[in-house]
Design an enzyme around this catalytic site. Structure first.
Site: not given
Length: 164
Positions: A14, A34-36, A59, A83, A113
């Site tokens: 994935h 928020g990968k795409s 995806d 997508e 951080r």
């Protein structure tokens, strides 16, 4: 029939992948992180500054180790598709494969951080790669940071050879 089985296809994970210059960037994360959006921001940001950039996969990604490198490819059913939330699947110019130089993990919690050195790498299919953890949904800002840091991860063997 000879009785020899066809080789198993490489596993799919994935994740998405983009190619910027000669570096594949594998983007992992749960659905909705928020990968795409990050992939699109990376491609757009790189192209805006005159760099080569293309989608490899969105995806789902087929990954395999080859000669100590991780190679990412799109599954056939998803090749050239991205997508976009609110639009659905859109066609994009895409590359058929990329050698992954960097893994970006989209997390729902802010990353440390100052991450431990053991958190700066990850092993995928037996190949150890540099990793950056980012906060999900910050695609534009994250893309700018990644594009600025990317030269550190591109073509590592050439950097070693040029230091001699």
């Amino acid at each position: 029939m000879t009785g020899t089985a066809a080789p198993a296809p490489p596993p799919t994970i994935h994740a998405g992948c983009v190619l910027v210059d000669e570096a594949g960037i594998l983007i992992r994360g749960a659905s909705g992180t928020g990968k795409s959006r990050l992939a699109l921001a990376l491609v757009a940001g790189a192209q805006a500054s005159g760099r080569f950039a293309r989608l490899v996969s969105d995806d789902r990604c087929s990954v395999s180790a080859s000669n100590g490198r991780l190679v990412a490819r799109p599954p056939a059913a998803l090749a050239g598709l991205l997508e976009v939330r609110g639009l659905g699947l859109v066609e994009m110019e895409a590359e058929g494969a990329a050698v992954v130089r960097l893994v970006v993990d989209c997390d729902t919690e802010a990353p440390e951080r100052y991450p431990q050195s053991t958190d700066r790498t990850v092993t995928v299919e037996g190949v150890t790669l540099p990793r950056i953890r980012v906060l999900a949904g910050e695609g534009g800002v994250t893309a700018a940071v990644i594009l600025g840091l990317l030269p550190r991860f591109e073509r590592p063997m050439l950097h070693v050879l040029s230091e001699r």
